[in-house]
Motif scaffolding. Structure first.
Motif, PDB file in Angstrom:
ATOM      1  N   VAL A  53       5.595   8.359  -8.504  1.00 26.20           N
ATOM      2  CA  VAL A  53       4.244   8.333  -7.945  1.00 26.20           C
ATOM      3  C   VAL A  53       4.321   8.128  -6.446  1.00 26.20           C
ATOM      4  CG1 VAL A  53       2.105   7.028  -7.862  1.00 26.20           C
ATOM      5  CG2 VAL A  53       3.150   7.537 -10.040  1.00 26.20           C
ATOM      6  N   LYS A  54       5.189   7.193  -6.045  1.00 29.39           N
ATOM      7  CA  LYS A  54       5.312   6.907  -4.609  1.00 29.39           C
ATOM      8  C   LYS A  54       5.764   8.163  -3.872  1.00 29.39           C
ATOM      9  CE  LYS A  54       7.553   3.887  -1.393  1.00 29.39           C
ATOM     10  NZ  LYS A  54       8.602   2.982  -1.117  1.00 29.39           N
ATOM     11  N   LEU A  55       6.697   8.894  -4.488  1.00 29.80           N
ATOM     12  CA  LEU A  55       7.194  10.110  -3.868  1.00 29.80           C
ATOM     13  C   LEU A  55       6.073  11.123  -3.685  1.00 29.80           C
ATOM     14  CD1 LEU A  55      10.124  10.549  -3.150  1.00 29.80           C
ATOM     15  CD2 LEU A  55      10.363  11.966  -5.162  1.00 29.80           C
ATOM     16  N   ASN A  56       5.265  11.285  -4.745  1.00 33.60           N
ATOM     17  CA  ASN A  56       4.180  12.255  -4.679  1.00 33.60           C
ATOM     18  C   ASN A  56       3.110  11.826  -3.694  1.00 33.60           C
ATOM     19  OD1 ASN A  56       4.776  14.413  -6.423  1.00 33.60           O
ATOM     20  ND2 ASN A  56       4.600  13.028  -8.158  1.00 33.60           N
ATOM     21  N   MET A  57       2.871  10.508  -3.624  1.00 31.58           N
ATOM     22  CA  MET A  57       1.826  10.032  -2.723  1.00 31.58           C
ATOM     23  C   MET A  57       2.214  10.261  -1.266  1.00 31.58           C
ATOM     24  SD  MET A  57      -0.683   8.604  -4.347  1.00 31.58           S
ATOM     25  CE  MET A  57      -1.332   7.240  -3.467  1.00 31.58           C
ATOM     26  N   SER A  58       3.522  10.287  -0.995  1.00 31.38           N
ATOM     27  CA  SER A  58       3.914  10.433   0.401  1.00 31.38           C
ATOM     28  C   SER A  58       3.625  11.827   0.916  1.00 31.38           C
ATOM     29  CB  SER A  58       5.395  10.096   0.555  1.00 31.38           C
ATOM     30  OG  SER A  58       6.146  10.901  -0.310  1.00 31.38           O
ATOM     31  N   GLU A  59       3.229  12.745   0.011  1.00 33.76           N
ATOM     32  CA  GLU A  59       2.850  14.066   0.499  1.00 33.76           C
ATOM     33  C   GLU A  59       1.349  14.201   0.683  1.00 33.76           C
ATOM     34  OE1 GLU A  59       4.440  16.939  -2.139  1.00 33.76           O
ATOM     35  OE2 GLU A  59       6.364  15.889  -2.210  1.00 33.76           O
ATOM     36  N   THR A  60       0.606  13.144   0.338  1.00 31.61           N
ATOM     37  CA  THR A  60      -0.839  13.215   0.508  1.00 31.61           C
ATOM     38  C   THR A  60      -1.206  12.444   1.772  1.00 31.61           C
ATOM     39  OG1 THR A  60      -1.245  11.169  -0.674  1.00 31.61           O
ATOM     40  CG2 THR A  60      -1.061  13.173  -1.981  1.00 31.61           C
TER      41      THR A  60
END
Lengths: 389, 210
Positions: free
Chosen positions: A51-58
Motif C-alpha cells: 500500500v505504501k508503495l502504491n501511495m507513493s505514486e499518488t
C-alpha cells in the motif's frame, strides 16, 4: 468597480476579482483525489508495505514517505495533516467573505475539540495528551486551549470557564445559546449542565446551532452560494435529525418524556424536514413510525428503503453516498463557495476510505474491502447513465 | 529394619499398616484416574474455546473498524468517559473429584452504559453491534480464563496425586512388606530355634533317664 470586499461575493461578473485565484487553487487540488485506478491498485495489495508503495505514486507521496511503517492510524494522521496544510494555505489567500466562510467550516472541528478537552478535564487527563488528540483543523489559540482543562470541575468553575475562555472562541455564542436553553429547560441550574448532560448530546446541540448559523450566513451571501450550500446544509441537517431519531431508539432519549424535551431540541431548524417533519419526528418511537414519517419526504424514501432492506449497505453508507453525490455536484458550477466546503468534506471521505482499506488489509478481510464510497469515481451509480454515449 | 522387634504383636501391627496402605493406594488410584478424565475434558474444552475465540476476535475488531468508518473516531470519547464496569468477574470455587478448582463467572453489575448516545449523529447501529460483539468476545475470554486456571490447578493436583500413588506403590508398601517378611523370617527362625532347642532338650532328658 469596487475592490473592497463586501458582504456578498458577487455573481458571474465580479466573483473572480477577489476569489478567482483561490477557486482556481481549489480546482487544481481537486485533481489530487485518488482515482479509480489508484483505489483499484490499493485494494489489490496484500500487505501494508505494498500500500505504501502504491501511495507513493499518488498525491500522498510526501505524506507517506515520512512514515517508516504504514499503519491505518498513522496513515490517517498523515492524510489529515496534509488536508490541514492545504486548507491553511487556501485560508491565508482568502479575503472576506470567503475567509469567514472557511472559518465556518473549521467551527465544526473546534466544537469537537472543545468537547474533548472539557470531557478530558472532567476525567483528569493530562493536557498534552488531550491536545495531541485534538483535530488539527479545529485548533484555536494554544493558550486558550491549555486553559480549558485547568478550570475546576465544580459549579463556579464552569461559569468562570464560560465567561473567560469560551466566550473568546468563535464557537462561544453556540455555548451561550446551549446553556441558555438548557437552563430554561432544567429550571435554572446552568452549571450542572455540562456534568449531567451526556457529552454527545451537548455536541449534537452545538452542531445544531452551528448548522443554523452557517445556513443564515450562507443565505446572507446570496447568489449561487446560498442555493448550493443551502441545499448541502439542509441535507446535513436532515441527516442529523434522522440519525438522532434512529439511534435514540433503545436509549433513554426515546422515553416519551425525554422525546419532547430533549430529543426535539436536537433537531436543527433548517432542512427539508423542518418544521413539519421534525415536529412529527419528535413523536416517533419505533422504526416503523420513522419510516412512515419519511415516506412523506420523497428524497429520503430511497435512503430509508436501504435501511429497511438491511442488506449489504447500512443507512450510514447510504447517507455517505448521498453526501458524496451532492458534494461532487458542488464542483460542477462556478462562482460560489460550495466547492471549498465540498473539497474539505470529500477529502474527509477519501481519508475514511483509505483507513477502511488499510484496516481491511491488516485484518485480512478482503471480501469487505470494497465497501467504501469512492470520490469522483466514474463508476459511481449516479454516473452510469452518462457512460453510454 | 533392625529397629522393629520381631514379635507377633508387631506382626499384627504391620499387617494392619499394610492393609491400610493398600486400601489407601486403591483410593488414590481412583482419584488419579478421575482427575485424568477431567483433565482430558478440560483440555478439549480449552481447545474448542480457543478455536472459536480467534473467529470471535476477528469479528469483534472488524465491527470496530466498521463502526469507526461510520461514526468517526469515538475511541477517545469512550476512554475519556467515566469508566464503571458493566460486567464483573466473580471468582468461585468448584469441587472436582475432591480438588478445589477456581472458576470465573461473569456477572452484570447492572450499571447503565455511560455512552448510550455515542453514535447519535451517525453510526449508532454499528456502535451497538460493536458493543454486542465485544460482549460475546468478553464472555469467551472469561470462560477461557476460567478454564485455563482450572486446568493449571488440576494439573498440579494430578501431579501431587500421582506422586503419592507412586510413593505408596514403590516405597511405602514395599517397605512394610519387607518388614513383614523380616518379622516372618525371624519368627520362623525363633520357632525353629525353639523346636531345635526343644528337640535337643528332649534328647538330653531321654539320655539322662536311661
Amino acid at each position: 468597480m469596487a475592490s473592497t470586499p463586501s458582504g456578498t461575493h458577487g455573481g458571474m461578473a465580479d466573483f473572480n476579482i477577489h476569489h478567482g485565484f483561490i477557486e482556481a487553487l481549489i480546482r487544481g487540488m481537486r485533481s489530487s483525489f485518488l482515482a479509480d485506478s489508484d483505489y483499484h491498485h490499493i485494494t489489490q495489495c496484500e500487505t501494508l508495505e505494498d500500500v505504501k508503495l502504491n501511495m507513493s505514486e499518488t498525491d500522498y507521496a510526501d505524506a507517506v514517505s515520512d512514515l517508516t511503517v504504514l499503519t491505518p492510524s498513522g496513515l490517517q494522521s498523515a492524510a489529515i495533516n496534509k488536508l490541514v496544510t492545504e486548507f491553511k494555505y487556501v485560508r491565508t489567500q482568502a479575503v472576506e467573505p470567503l475567509a469567514t466562510f472557511l472559518d465556518f467550516i473549521t467551527y465544526e472541528y473546534m466544537i469537537e475539540n472543545i468537547m474533548l478537552l472539557l470531557k478530558g478535564a472532567l476525567s483528569g487527563r493530562d493536557i498534552n495528551e488531550l491536545l495531541a488528540q485534538c483535530h488539527p483543523l479545529g485548533m484555536f489559540k494554544e493558550s486558550t486551549m491549555r486553559s480549558i482543562p485547568t478550570f475546576e470541575a465544580n459549579a463556579k468553575g464552569f461559569a468562570d470557564l464560560y465567561q473567560t475562555v469560551l466566550v473568546d472562541t468563535p464557537v462561544g455564542p453556540y455555548f451561550a445559546m446551549f446553556l441558555q436553553e438548557s437552563s430554561n429547560a432544567m429550571g435554572g441550574e446552568v452549571r450542572n449542565v455540562i456534568e449531567e448532560v451526556e457529552i454527545e448530546i451537548i455536541k449534537s446541540s452545538l452542531i445544531k446551532y452551528w448548522i443554523e448559523d452557517f445556513y443564515q450566513y450562507v443565505q446572507k451571501l446570496g447568489g449561487e452560494t446560498a442555493e448550493i450550500m443551502g441545499d448541502i446544509l439542509m441535507v446535513r441537517a436532515d441527516t442529523n435529525a434522522i440519525n438522532i431519531t434512529l439511534n435514540s431508539f433503545g436509549t433513554p432519549l426515546n422515553e416519551p418524556v425525554m422525546r419532547t424535551s430533549d430529543r426535539k431540541r436536537l433537531y436543527p431548524a433548517v432542512g427539508h424536514l423542518y418544521p413539519a417533519g421534525t415536529h412529527m419526528l419528535a413523536d416517533v418511537s419505533t422504526e416503523e413510525e420513522l419510516g412512515k414519517v419519511l415516506d412523506l419526504f420523497p428524497q429520503y424514501t430511497s435512503i430509508w428503503s436501504v435501511h429497511a432492506a438491511e442488506a449489504e449497505m447500512s443507512i450510514d453508507d447510504a447517507f455517505y453516498e448521498r453526501d458524496v453525490q451532492a458534494l461532487e455536484l458542488a464542483f460542477e458550477s462556478q462562482m460560489h463557495f460550495g466547492c471549498f466546503y465540498a473539497y474539505v468534506k470529500l477529502k474527509e471521505q477519501e481519508i475514511r476510505n483509505l483507513v477502511w482499506i488499510t484496516e481491511c488489509i491488516l485484518q485480512a478481510q478482503k471480501d469487505e474491502i470494497n465497501k467504501f464510497v469512492p470520490v469522483f469515481s466514474s463508476h459511481a451509480p449516479w454516473r452510469s447513465s452518462t457512460k453510454a454515449r | 529394619m533392625s529397629e522393629v522387634p520381631p514379635t507377633r504383636m508387631n506382626q499384627q501391627v504391620f499387617k494392619g499398616k499394610k492393609k491400610a496402605a493398600e486400601s489407601g493406594h486403591k483410593l488414590l488410584k481412583k482419584k488419579a484416574d478421575a482427575l485424568k478424565v477431567k483433565f482430558r475434558d478440560y483440555a478439549k474444552m480449552i481447545a474448542e474455546t480457543k478455536g472459536s475465540m480467534s473467529s470471535d476476535a476477528t469479528t469483534a475488531f472488524f465491527s470496530l473498524t466498521q463502526a469507526e468508518y461510520a461514526a468517526g473516531n469515538f475511541k477517545q470519547k469512550v476512554a475519556e468517559g467515566t469508566l464503571t464496569a458493566r460486567v464483573r468477574v466473580g471468582a468461585g470455587i468448584d469441587n472436582v473429584a475432591g480438588v478445589k478448582l477456581p472458576v470465573f463467572t461473569p456477572y452484570e453489575t447492572g450499571s447503565i452504559a455511560d455512552n448510550q448516545s455515542l453514535g447519535l449523529v451517525g453510526g449508532g447501529k454499528k456502535i451497538v453491534s460493536v458493543r454486542d460483539k465485544f460482549t460475546v468476545f468478553l464472555h469467551q475470554l472469561i470462560k477461557l480464563a476460567s478454564l485455563q486456571t482450572s486446568f493449571v490447578t488440576l494439573d498440579e493436583a494430578m501431579k501431587v496425586t500421582n506422586r503419592r500413588v507412586n510413593a505408596l506403590e514403590n516405597v511405602t508398601i514395599p517397605k512394610i512388606q519387607n518388614i513383614l517378611d523380616y518379622i516372618d523370617r525371624e519368627l520362623d527362625e525363633l520357632e525353629r530355634e525353639g523346636q531345635f532347642f526343644f528337640s535337643r532338650v528332649t534328647i538330653a532328658i531321654h539320655y539322662h533317664c536311661e
